[in-house]
Design a protein around this motif. Structure first.
Motif, short mmCIF file in Angstrom:
data_model
loop_
_atom_site.label_atom_id
_atom_site.label_comp_id
_atom_site.label_asym_id
_atom_site.label_seq_id
_atom_site.Cartn_x
_atom_site.Cartn_y
_atom_site.Cartn_z
N ARG A 137 0.84 -1.21 0.00
CA ARG A 137 0.00 0.00 0.00
C ARG A 137 0.87 1.25 0.00
N GLU A 138 1.99 1.16 0.70
CA GLU A 138 2.89 2.31 0.75
C GLU A 138 3.51 2.56 -0.63
N VAL A 139 3.98 1.45 -1.26
CA VAL A 139 4.56 1.57 -2.60
C VAL A 139 3.51 2.13 -3.56
N LEU A 140 2.29 1.61 -3.45
CA LEU A 140 1.20 2.05 -4.34
C LEU A 140 0.96 3.54 -4.23
N SER A 141 1.00 4.04 -2.98
CA SER A 141 0.70 5.46 -2.82
C SER A 141 1.80 6.32 -3.46
N ARG A 142 3.00 5.73 -3.64
CA ARG A 142 4.08 6.50 -4.27
C ARG A 142 4.20 6.22 -5.77
N ASP A 143 3.46 5.23 -6.27
CA ASP A 143 3.58 4.89 -7.69
C ASP A 143 3.18 6.06 -8.58
N HIS A 144 3.98 6.25 -9.61
CA HIS A 144 3.64 7.34 -10.53
C HIS A 144 4.06 6.94 -11.94
N MET A 145 3.79 7.81 -12.89
CA MET A 145 4.24 7.55 -14.26
C MET A 145 5.50 8.37 -14.47
N LYS A 146 6.54 7.70 -14.94
CA LYS A 146 7.81 8.42 -15.05
C LYS A 146 8.25 8.53 -16.51
N VAL A 147 8.59 9.75 -16.89
CA VAL A 147 9.11 9.97 -18.25
C VAL A 147 10.49 10.62 -18.14
N ALA A 148 11.43 10.07 -18.89
CA ALA A 148 12.80 10.61 -18.83
C ALA A 148 13.16 11.18 -20.19
N PHE A 149 13.80 12.34 -20.17
CA PHE A 149 14.17 13.05 -21.41
C PHE A 149 15.68 12.98 -21.60
N PHE A 150 16.09 12.59 -22.80
CA PHE A 150 17.51 12.54 -23.10
C PHE A 150 17.78 13.20 -24.44
N GLY A 151 19.03 13.55 -24.65
CA GLY A 151 19.41 14.16 -25.93
C GLY A 151 20.70 14.92 -25.73
N ARG A 152 21.24 15.41 -26.83
CA ARG A 152 22.50 16.14 -26.70
C ARG A 152 22.27 17.51 -26.04
N THR A 153 23.35 18.05 -25.50
CA THR A 153 23.30 19.38 -24.88
C THR A 153 22.67 20.41 -25.80
N SER A 154 21.84 21.22 -25.21
CA SER A 154 21.21 22.35 -25.91
C SER A 154 20.19 21.98 -26.98
N ASN A 155 19.81 20.69 -27.06
CA ASN A 155 18.76 20.34 -28.02
C ASN A 155 17.41 20.87 -27.57
N GLY A 156 17.31 21.18 -26.25
CA GLY A 156 16.05 21.76 -25.76
C GLY A 156 15.29 20.83 -24.81
N LYS A 157 15.98 19.92 -24.13
CA LYS A 157 15.29 18.98 -23.21
C LYS A 157 14.54 19.74 -22.11
N SER A 158 15.27 20.68 -21.47
CA SER A 158 14.63 21.41 -20.36
C SER A 158 13.48 22.27 -20.89
N THR A 159 13.64 22.81 -22.09
CA THR A 159 12.57 23.64 -22.65
C THR A 159 11.33 22.79 -22.97
N VAL A 160 11.56 21.56 -23.47
CA VAL A 160 10.42 20.67 -23.75
C VAL A 160 9.66 20.39 -22.45
N ILE A 161 10.41 20.08 -21.38
CA ILE A 161 9.74 19.79 -20.09
C ILE A 161 8.96 21.01 -19.62
N ASN A 162 9.59 22.17 -19.69
CA ASN A 162 8.88 23.39 -19.28
C ASN A 162 7.60 23.59 -20.09
N SER A 163 7.66 23.31 -21.40
CA SER A 163 6.46 23.49 -22.24
C SER A 163 5.37 22.55 -21.78
N MET A 164 5.74 21.32 -21.45
CA MET A 164 4.73 20.35 -21.01
C MET A 164 4.16 20.75 -19.66
N LEU A 165 4.99 21.38 -18.84
CA LEU A 165 4.52 21.82 -17.52
C LEU A 165 3.84 23.18 -17.59
#
Ligand code: GTP
Ligand code: MG
Length: 419
Positions: A72-100
């Motif tokens: 039950r404890e694990v369940l309460s912490r379960d979430h959906m996880k998405v990880a962003f990868f790519g070369r420097t300056s491709n815009g990973k952080s900007t993509v996350i900000n846009s989604m948020l």
């Protein structure tokens, strides 16, 4: 105006598949906890000398109680996880900000993100961060403060900083999605430890590529490593900075076709994460995260989404970003339900099955014992019955004898008197 309608309003969001499943499985586990708890209490209440239950059987049910609590404890912490990868300056952080829909993560030219940053919803409406080098919560009021906190830390590029952010403006965070930003894969020699530490429990990976150049070998190699560790990871490819194509309209279609071909080849033939080319085409998008972020910030302020100078084709790119979000949400919620809850469901079934077995064995033993007892009671009753009848017989016989004796004595006495 039609663009200002959010594609992910709470009611229609595919993320609700996960949210509802999580609630449902939580409720079911609540019932399982009651059932196991009641069974355990009942077993402990049995008389010590009853021989109805063995110590091992009691331990099985008792330990299941602990297990259910843990799950039950694990369940309460379960979430959906998405990880962003790519070369420097491709815009990973900007993509996350846009989604948020907010400028949360620091972004900029040069090598900006220098460790893993996981953004998740904060349960109390405050914004703060917790880094691996200290147990303290650091309050974060602004992006520049966050950037400063991240820079001053003595963290390596594999370490993780968790940023907790209020969910009111970010539907993704409200619906249990956590987003993981990473440093550029071209600036670290620690890719294996990245995969061990941050990728094994991810439900979806987003490769943020640069549409101004092409998919690079470092990016491909990283995903080969990921797919060697995870069977068929869900991979989306964003060809970011597609706004740059507007300045060369004569090559636009040609470049798009070339990128799509290469990316689909990569997903189907090389990485083998998509079975068909049509399936792979649904995983590749041409977007401009910078434009989407600006549009959403404007929208939040009540301004038209495309103020100022926007490159040609803005609406198409904006729609394509929304299309990506929709497909991403569908994919992540289905995948997370399958991988996370399937395991819990199997364990829940085993726990209920084991407990039921113990209770059934107990019931069987109790019934046998009761049958044996009533058998012996019947025997005793029969015996008593017999004795009673014997006694009756004896009594009748005695009475006759006594009567006879009395008669005889009377006879003898009267005879003697007569004589
Ligand atoms: P690191 O953290 O250094 O690995 O970079 P990153 O991949 O997180 O890139 P970031 O989001 O910091 O973006 C780098 C620069 O590119 C920033 O100045 C962004 O504003 C800009 N940028 C991001 N996306 C786009 C886009 O779609 N179009 C254009 N023109 N610029 C973009
Ligand atoms: Mg970054």
């Amino acid at each position: 105006n039609s663009l200002s309608i959010s594609p992910t309003t709470a009611l229609q969001s595919p993320l609700q598949i996960f949210v509802r499943a999580k609630k449902r499985i939580n409720d079911i586990y609540g019932e399982v906890e009651l059932y196991v708890g009641d069974s355990c209490k009942f077993l402990l209440g049995l008389p010590k000398d009853s021989d109805l239950i063995t110590k091992e059987e009691l331990t099985v049910v008792d330990s299941h109680g602990e297990k259910v609590k843990g799950i039950r404890e694990v369940l309460s912490r379960d979430h959906m996880k998405v990880a962003f990868f790519g070369r420097t300056s491709n815009g990973k952080s900007t993509v996350i900000n846009s989604m948020l829909r907010e400028r949360i993560l620091p972004s900029g030219i040069g090598h900006t993100t220098n460790c893993f940053i996981q953004v998740e919803g904060s349960e109390n409406g405050e914004s703060y961060l917790i880094s691996e080098d200290s147990a303290d919560r650091k309050n974060v009021k602004s992006v520049s403060q966050l950037a400063h906190s991240l820079c001053t830390g003595s963290l390596g590029d594999s370490s993780l900083v968790r940023v907790y952010w209020p969910t009111d403006k970010c539907p993704l965070l409200r619906d249990d999605v956590v987003l993981v930003d990473s440093p550029g894969i071209d600036v670290s020699p620690n890719l294996d430890s990245w995969i061990d530490r941050h990728c094994l429990d991810a439900d979806v990976f987003v490769l943020v590529a640069n549409s101004e150049s092409t998919l690079m070998l470092t990016e491909k190699n990283f995903f080969f490593k990921v797919s060697a560790r995870l069977s068929k990871p869900n991979v989306f490819v964003l060809n970011n900075r597609w706004d740059a194509s507007a300045s060369e309209p004569e090559f636009l279609e040609e470049v798009r076709r070339q990128h799509l071909l290469r990316t689909v080849d990569f997903l189907v033939d090389e990485l083998k994460v998509c079975a068909t080319r049509t399936e792979a085409e649904q995983r590749v998008f041409f977007v401009s995260a910078k434009e989407v972020l600006q549009a959403r910030i404007n929208e939040f302020k009540g301004l038209p989404i495309n103020t100022g100078v926007v490159a040609d084709g803005f609406h198409g790119r904006y729609f394509e970003f929304q299309d990506f979000e929709r497909k991403f949400e569908e994919c992540i919620s289905k995948s997370a339900v399958r991988t996370k809850f399937n395991q819990h469901t199997k364990r829940g079934k085993a726990i209920v099955g084991d407990t039921r077995n113990v209770m059934e064995v107990l019931l069987e033993r109790a019934s046998t014992k009761r049958a044996a007892k009533s058998q012996s009671r019947r025997e005793v009753l029969d015996h008593l019955d017999f004795t009673e009848k014997q006694l009756q017989l004896v009594t009748v016989e005695m009475k006759d004898k006594i009567c006879k004796m009395v008669e005889e004595v009377e006879h003898k006495v009267s005879k003697a008197l007569n004589d």
